[in-house]
Design a protein around this motif. Structure first.
Motif, PDB file in Angstrom:
ATOM      1  N   SER A  80      -4.646  16.896  -5.018  1.00  0.00           N
ATOM      2  CA  SER A  80      -4.391  15.606  -5.662  1.00  0.00           C
ATOM      3  C   SER A  80      -2.885  15.462  -5.874  1.00  0.00           C
ATOM      4  CB  SER A  80      -5.128  15.517  -7.001  1.00  0.00           C
ATOM      5  OG  SER A  80      -4.770  16.589  -7.835  1.00  0.00           O
ATOM      6  N   ALA A  81      -2.387  14.253  -5.681  1.00  0.00           N
ATOM      7  CA  ALA A  81      -0.940  14.016  -5.779  1.00  0.00           C
ATOM      8  C   ALA A  81      -0.690  12.713  -6.507  1.00  0.00           C
ATOM      9  CB  ALA A  81      -0.298  13.979  -4.396  1.00  0.00           C
ATOM     10  N   GLY A  82       0.416  12.646  -7.219  1.00  0.00           N
ATOM     11  CA  GLY A  82       0.747  11.450  -7.980  1.00  0.00           C
ATOM     12  C   GLY A  82       2.218  11.108  -7.899  1.00  0.00           C
ATOM     13  N   LEU A  83       2.509   9.816  -8.096  1.00  0.00           N
ATOM     14  CA  LEU A  83       3.877   9.307  -8.096  1.00  0.00           C
ATOM     15  C   LEU A  83       4.125   8.653  -9.443  1.00  0.00           C
ATOM     16  CD1 LEU A  83       6.548   8.434  -6.679  1.00  0.00           C
ATOM     17  CD2 LEU A  83       5.334   6.372  -5.943  1.00  0.00           C
ATOM     18  N   VAL A  84       5.115   9.142 -10.195  1.00  0.00           N
ATOM     19  CA  VAL A  84       5.429   8.597 -11.516  1.00  0.00           C
ATOM     20  C   VAL A  84       6.902   8.211 -11.547  1.00  0.00           C
ATOM     21  CG1 VAL A  84       3.608   9.770 -12.770  1.00  0.00           C
ATOM     22  CG2 VAL A  84       5.750  10.943 -12.423  1.00  0.00           C
ATOM     23  N   THR A  91      -6.763  11.761  -4.330  1.00  0.00           N
ATOM     24  CA  THR A  91      -6.401  12.924  -3.529  1.00  0.00           C
ATOM     25  C   THR A  91      -5.256  12.575  -2.622  1.00  0.00           C
ATOM     26  OG1 THR A  91      -8.046  12.330  -1.869  1.00  0.00           O
ATOM     27  CG2 THR A  91      -8.749  13.863  -3.587  1.00  0.00           C
ATOM     28  N   LEU A  92      -4.674  13.583  -2.015  1.00  0.00           N
ATOM     29  CA  LEU A  92      -3.528  13.387  -1.139  1.00  0.00           C
ATOM     30  C   LEU A  92      -3.909  12.486   0.020  1.00  0.00           C
ATOM     31  CD1 LEU A  92      -1.276  16.450  -0.487  1.00  0.00           C
ATOM     32  CD2 LEU A  92      -0.731  14.075  -0.204  1.00  0.00           C
ATOM     33  N   GLY A  93      -3.188  11.433   0.193  1.00  0.00           N
ATOM     34  CA  GLY A  93      -3.504  10.510   1.263  1.00  0.00           C
ATOM     35  C   GLY A  93      -4.454   9.426   0.830  1.00  0.00           C
ATOM     36  N   GLY A  94      -5.046   9.554  -0.333  1.00  0.00           N
ATOM     37  CA  GLY A  94      -6.008   8.581  -0.800  1.00  0.00           C
ATOM     38  C   GLY A  94      -5.453   7.586  -1.784  1.00  0.00           C
ATOM     39  N   ILE A  95      -4.226   7.771  -2.247  1.00  0.00           N
ATOM     40  CA  ILE A  95      -3.631   6.847  -3.226  1.00  0.00           C
ATOM     41  C   ILE A  95      -3.131   5.599  -2.504  1.00  0.00           C
ATOM     42  CG2 ILE A  95      -1.689   6.529  -4.791  1.00  0.00           C
ATOM     43  CD1 ILE A  95      -2.071   9.270  -5.753  1.00  0.00           C
ATOM     44  N   ASP A  96      -3.530   4.457  -3.005  1.00  0.00           N
ATOM     45  CA  ASP A  96      -3.115   3.178  -2.415  1.00  0.00           C
ATOM     46  C   ASP A  96      -1.748   2.813  -2.962  1.00  0.00           C
ATOM     47  OD1 ASP A  96      -2.866   0.778  -1.261  1.00  0.00           O
ATOM     48  OD2 ASP A  96      -4.704  -0.096  -2.046  1.00  0.00           O
ATOM     49  N   LEU A  97      -0.711   2.989  -2.150  1.00  0.00           N
ATOM     50  CA  LEU A  97       0.655   2.735  -2.612  1.00  0.00           C
ATOM     51  C   LEU A  97       0.872   1.271  -2.932  1.00  0.00           C
ATOM     52  CD1 LEU A  97       3.409   3.957  -3.154  1.00  0.00           C
ATOM     53  CD2 LEU A  97       4.015   3.492  -0.783  1.00  0.00           C
ATOM     54  N   GLU A  98       0.234   0.368  -2.123  1.00  0.00           N
ATOM     55  CA  GLU A  98       0.407  -1.051  -2.390  1.00  0.00           C
ATOM     56  C   GLU A  98      -0.207  -1.429  -3.730  1.00  0.00           C
ATOM     57  OE1 GLU A  98      -1.165  -3.208   0.854  1.00  0.00           O
ATOM     58  OE2 GLU A  98       0.337  -2.512   2.300  1.00  0.00           O
ATOM     59  N   ARG A  99      -1.348  -0.775  -4.082  1.00  0.00           N
ATOM     60  CA  ARG A  99      -1.952  -1.056  -5.381  1.00  0.00           C
ATOM     61  C   ARG A  99      -1.047  -0.591  -6.505  1.00  0.00           C
ATOM     62  NH1 ARG A  99      -6.319   2.885  -7.213  1.00  0.00           N
ATOM     63  NH2 ARG A  99      -4.350   3.921  -7.668  1.00  0.00           N
ATOM     64  N   ASP A 100      -0.420   0.572  -6.336  1.00  0.00           N
ATOM     65  CA  ASP A 100       0.495   1.070  -7.355  1.00  0.00           C
ATOM     66  C   ASP A 100       1.696   0.155  -7.512  1.00  0.00           C
ATOM     67  OD1 ASP A 100      -1.141   3.142  -7.871  1.00  0.00           O
ATOM     68  OD2 ASP A 100       0.004   4.638  -6.734  1.00  0.00           O
ATOM     69  N   MET A 101       2.161  -0.383  -6.368  1.00  0.00           N
ATOM     70  CA  MET A 101       3.307  -1.288  -6.436  1.00  0.00           C
ATOM     71  C   MET A 101       2.943  -2.583  -7.153  1.00  0.00           C
ATOM     72  SD  MET A 101       4.807  -0.768  -2.627  1.00  0.00           S
ATOM     73  CE  MET A 101       5.594  -2.342  -2.690  1.00  0.00           C
ATOM     74  N   ILE A 132       9.649   9.863  -0.652  1.00  0.00           N
ATOM     75  CA  ILE A 132       9.115  11.233  -0.566  1.00  0.00           C
ATOM     76  C   ILE A 132       7.596  11.212  -0.649  1.00  0.00           C
ATOM     77  CG2 ILE A 132       9.034  13.462  -1.751  1.00  0.00           C
ATOM     78  CD1 ILE A 132      11.925  12.938  -2.639  1.00  0.00           C
ATOM     79  N   PHE A 133       7.059  10.381  -1.561  1.00  0.00           N
ATOM     80  CA  PHE A 133       5.606  10.333  -1.731  1.00  0.00           C
ATOM     81  C   PHE A 133       4.923   9.785  -0.479  1.00  0.00           C
ATOM     82  CE2 PHE A 133       1.686   8.329  -3.294  1.00  0.00           C
ATOM     83  CZ  PHE A 133       1.101   9.426  -3.913  1.00  0.00           C
ATOM     84  N   GLU A 134       5.533   8.795   0.177  1.00  0.00           N
ATOM     85  CA  GLU A 134       4.952   8.251   1.409  1.00  0.00           C
ATOM     86  C   GLU A 134       4.879   9.316   2.499  1.00  0.00           C
ATOM     87  OE1 GLU A 134       7.426   4.924   2.265  1.00  0.00           O
ATOM     88  OE2 GLU A 134       6.238   3.528   1.053  1.00  0.00           O
ATOM     89  N   VAL A 135       5.956  10.109   2.656  1.00  0.00           N
ATOM     90  CA  VAL A 135       5.936  11.185   3.654  1.00  0.00           C
ATOM     91  C   VAL A 135       4.897  12.233   3.278  1.00  0.00           C
ATOM     92  CG1 VAL A 135       7.316  12.987   4.753  1.00  0.00           C
ATOM     93  CG2 VAL A 135       8.363  10.789   4.205  1.00  0.00           C
ATOM     94  N   LEU A 136       4.766  12.530   1.990  1.00  0.00           N
ATOM     95  CA  LEU A 136       3.792  13.512   1.532  1.00  0.00           C
ATOM     96  C   LEU A 136       2.371  13.084   1.849  1.00  0.00           C
ATOM     97  CD1 LEU A 136       3.217  16.113  -0.108  1.00  0.00           C
ATOM     98  CD2 LEU A 136       3.246  14.704  -2.162  1.00  0.00           C
ATOM     99  N   LEU A 167       3.215  16.494  -8.151  1.00  0.00           N
ATOM    100  CA  LEU A 167       3.746  15.346  -8.876  1.00  0.00           C
ATOM    101  C   LEU A 167       5.152  15.044  -8.373  1.00  0.00           C
ATOM    102  CD1 LEU A 167       2.785  13.459 -11.131  1.00  0.00           C
ATOM    103  CD2 LEU A 167       4.046  14.871 -12.746  1.00  0.00           C
ATOM    104  N   VAL A 168       5.346  13.797  -7.928  1.00  0.00           N
ATOM    105  CA  VAL A 168       6.647  13.318  -7.459  1.00  0.00           C
ATOM    106  C   VAL A 168       7.116  12.244  -8.435  1.00  0.00           C
ATOM    107  CG1 VAL A 168       7.928  12.324  -5.534  1.00  0.00           C
ATOM    108  CG2 VAL A 168       5.913  13.728  -5.088  1.00  0.00           C
ATOM    109  N   GLY A 169       8.363  12.331  -8.873  1.00  0.00           N
ATOM    110  CA  GLY A 169       8.834  11.320  -9.810  1.00  0.00           C
ATOM    111  C   GLY A 169      10.293  11.464 -10.159  1.00  0.00           C
ATOM    112  N   THR A 170      10.733  10.590 -11.051  1.00  0.00           N
ATOM    113  CA  THR A 170      12.109  10.591 -11.534  1.00  0.00           C
ATOM    114  C   THR A 170      12.211  11.442 -12.803  1.00  0.00           C
ATOM    115  OG1 THR A 170      11.570   8.509 -12.652  1.00  0.00           O
ATOM    116  CG2 THR A 170      12.696   8.359 -10.535  1.00  0.00           C
TER     117      THR A 170
END
Length: 755
Positions: free
Chosen positions: A148-152, A694-704, A134-138, A171-174
């Motif tokens: 600003s958007a976050g994945l937790v 910000t939205l689109g600025g979060i590095d998903l690979e860094r978070d992983m 969901i966060f990737e599509v967002l 905020l997207v998360g479990t």
């Protein structure tokens, strides 16, 4: 002569004009939304450009290759844009993610939410993989907006998230991690929340997430928009009442239908297979579909591990992967990405993969173990044939499961076709599995665990018409796993086993020694309460002390007995003991055994309460019969009394809830104040404040790659399977890490041969 305008004045006027232009566009869009009529205008909308949404969102959708609307999107988005609560149900793979992401972004734009307004949209997902998706599509469709958007999710560093989560608009998360941040994060305010989204709502609302969801709802304001989406929907009134829905619009399913149909482009089959032949059929199926992308479902993680390890050793000729709930976060994300990018692969997984995940171009979904109900079947097979693509599913049913499961599926208009197994193409791998279990104790242990976990998974199923544990061939199933015999299964331990488990070995040995050394005149021994206390089971502290006290054997001259307390048995005079003989007459025996008769001479005690004037009354005082008749009918008096007590309890309950809420808020406020002071001290010492993503600025690979709190930092040295960007010279040495598994060794060998 007029003075020329300065640069500041020109910039101020241009900003004012741009704001006015944006406001005019928003007013036009709001007018289109207000004038939208689903019955009239629904047929005229076929693309995202036809919707009353902003240009920034349209541009993000276009660059992400989202142009045409699906059925659920065309019905849901215009109604959600009106701000109404929505319960959306549609076939799996029909585009439900965009159906709630687009209205969420547009709601924040129309309410003029900025990065300083705090949390405005909350999206809850039952699994980590679905939250990441969901966060990737967002990030793709919202890249031109400044939210600003976050994945937790669980498995990541909590402190790393706490520093940033309070400044997120979306905020997207479990459920577990969101609930934790709402309780602990500094500055995370929810008073400005506009939208709450529950993806896979029926899974989020069930008993597994009840505590977390109730905690989340307790922090959210009641004046919000709530969007529920799933392939199967819950009609439980209690579940919906918890969400405080106001006149929700049901879209995509009628009220008398709980489970939607499977995708139209999906071909569904089933085979009847004995339990001891399931692995043979699965091996033969994989060998005959090496040029396919296969997703295999098992009922437990132990079966996934055993099948993965044995099949990987036997090498069927296709890449094998595994995914289940107890994997680390980094491993789960890595496996998900590998399977998504692979052209041909086979993934062994549990039902954690069954909901919402979009793996591209899955050819076959194989269900080795029967799903627990029709809803689980719909979610499993929905991983294939997504967005109109072709796909196939195969379900293995035991002879005892066939009739009951097919009956459950027909109720929901699902009718898989029967498929015959060609005996020529079927190959048995039982000798290879027996050889692996004989050579490798680890494989044998995995097989035993898989055997036990399967029987336990069948035992806990609610539908006993389908799952009949008494009809399962235990010995044959164990032989098919390569085991020499069926392991013993103790689903419910007996009391005797529990006592033996908790008993002290020294005490048992001591009791046995005492029994062997008993004298014939046992009636002369006097047992005190201390004897009984020290002979109790599981007294690990007192048992050693008791052994030391009773270990003295008359060796008074030894050095070990210096300052040692020894126990002595004292002789008691019979004259000093009370008379404990039985009474002679029946009247005396009755009086001795009856508590009421024994205190009759002293008077029957009763409790009294005193009124304001100091007059004593019995606790339960019966009124006169005449007064009771004057008060009215007995049934009416009973109903009035129950109604009054119910109101009193309701008022008391409200007061208790308010007190508990205030205590919780005060505790949270104190904790936030302490953390805020600590953060101010850190900022005052010269540390720079972290940049808000910000939205689109979060590095998903860094978070992983971000290590969790209980993991060691990831080494920066490249692994042997990663490609190097720089070409090495011929005379230089290339350094690789030591391979840890058989798969690593195979890949390293292939790479060295290629060089």
């Amino acid at each position: 002569m007029a003075k020329p305008k300065g640069k500041k004045a020109v910039k101020s006027s241009s900003r004012k004009e741009s704001r006015q232009k944006q406001q005019q566009e928003l007013d036009k869009l709001q007018e289109r939304i207000n004038n939208y009529d689903p019955k009239v205008d629904e047929s005229s909308i076929s693309q995202f450009s036809d919707l009353p949404i902003t240009q920034n969102t349209l541009q993000g959708l276009k660059e992400a290759n989202f142009v045409s609307l699906t059925d659920i999107q065309r019905k849901t988005i215009p109604i959600a844009l009106k701000g109404e609560d929505v319960m959306g149900t549609a076939r799996t793979g029909s585009g439900k993610t965009l159906a709630f992401l687009v209205p969420t972004i547009e709601s924040l734009i129309r309410n003029k939410i900025t990065e300083f307004d705090g949390l405005a949209a909350l999206i809850v997902s039952p699994t980590r993989e679905l939250a990441v998706q969901i966060f990737e599509v967002l990030t793709k469709i919202g890249k031109y907006n400044q939210f600003s958007a976050g994945l937790v999710t669980g498995g990541k560093d909590v402190k790393y998230e706490k520093e940033r989560v309070s400044r997120m608009n979306i905020l997207v998360g479990t459920p577990g991690r969101i609930s934790q941040h709402l309780n602990e994060a500094v500055g995370m305010e929810t008073s400005n929340l506009q939208v709450l989204v529950l993806d896979e709502a029926d899974r989020c609302l069930d008993m597994g997430f009840k505590k977390q969801i109730d905690n989340i709802l307790g922090h959210l304001p009641p004046t919000r928009q709530t969007l529920l989406f799933s392939a199967t929907q819950s009609d439980n009134v209690k579940d919906l009442a918890r969400l405080s829905l106001t006149n929700p619009q049901r879209i995509g399913v009628s009220s008398d239908q709980e489970i939607s149909a499977t995708p139209e482009s999906l071909e569904q089959y089933y085979v009847k297979v004995p339990l001891d032949e399931k692995l043979d059929v699965l091996w033969s199926f994989i060998k005959s579909h090496l040029k396919s992308k296969i997703l295999v479902f098992f009922s437990s993680s132990k079966q996934v591990q055993y099948t993965y390890e044995t099949f990987r050793t036997l090498q069927p000729g296709i890449s094998l992967l595994k995914l289940y709930g107890r994997h680390k976060q980094t491993s789960r994300l890595e496996t998900t990405m590998k399977f998504s990018q692979a052209q041909y692969a086979c993934l062994f997984a549990t039902d954690i993969v069954a909901r919402g995940l979009d793996f591209p171009a899955i050819d076959w979904v194989v269900q080795v173990d029967c799903p627990e109900d029709a809803a689980t079947y719909v979610h499993r097979v929905g991983r294939s044939a997504r967005f109109g693509r072709q796909g196939k599913s195969l379900m293995m049913l035991l002879p005892s499961e066939e009739e009951g499961m097919l009956k459950r599926l027909k109720i929901h208009k699902i009718d898989p076709k029967f498929m015959n197994i060609k005996q020529k193409s079927k190959k048995s791998i039982r000798p290879q599995l027996q050889s692996l279990c004989f050579k490798d104790p680890t494989i044998k242990n995995l097989g035993q665990r898989a055997f036990i976990s399967y029987f336990r998974s069948v035992h806990i199923q609610k539908d006993k018409d389908i799952f009949k544990i008494d009809e399962l061939p235990a010995e044959k199933f164990a032989a098919s796993l390569g085991l020499p015999g069926a392991p013993k299964i103790k689903i419910k331990g007996g009391a005797d086993n529990k006592e033996k488990k908790n008993a002290s070995r020294k005490l048992l040995a001591l009791a046995k020694a005492d029994d062997d050394g008993e004298t014939k005149d046992e009636s002369s021994k006097v047992r005190t309460k201390y004897d009984r206390m020290f002979e109790r089971k599981n007294q690990t502290i007192l048992s050693d002390h008791y052994l030391k006290m009773t270990d003295a054997k008359g060796d008074d001259d030894s050095d070990d007995d210096f300052m040692k307390v020894t126990r002595k048995d004292h002789e008691l005079n019979e004259d000093e003991l009370p008379d404990l003989t039985l009474p002679n007459s029946k009247r005396q025996a009755k009086k001795a055994l009856s508590k009421k008769a024994s205190i009759a001479s002293k008077g029957n005690p009763s409790k009294l309460v005193f009124d304001d004037e100091g007059v004593p009354h019995a606790i339960y005082e019966l009124e006169e019969e005449e007064d009771f008749i004057k008060a009215g009918d007995a049934k009416t008096q009973k109903e009035d009394f129950v109604a009054r007590e119910r109101e009193v309890m309701k008022e008391t309950d409200e007061v208790d809830k308010e007190v508990a809420r205030q205590k919780r808020q005060e505790k949270k406020r104190k904790r936030k104040e302490i953390e805020r002071r600590a953060r101010e001290e850190e900022l005052g010492s010269g540390d720079e404040e972290p940049v808000v993503a910000t939205l689109g600025g979060i590095d998903l690979e860094r978070d992983m790659e971000q290590p969790s709190s209980d993991e060691e930092p990831v080494s920066k040295k490249p692994k042997w399977f990663e490609e190097e960007n720089k070409k090495t010279k011929k005379d230089e040495f290339v350094e690789y890490e030591q391979p840890e598994t058989l798969e690593d060794l195979e890949s390293l060998t292939a790479k060295l041969l290629g060089n």
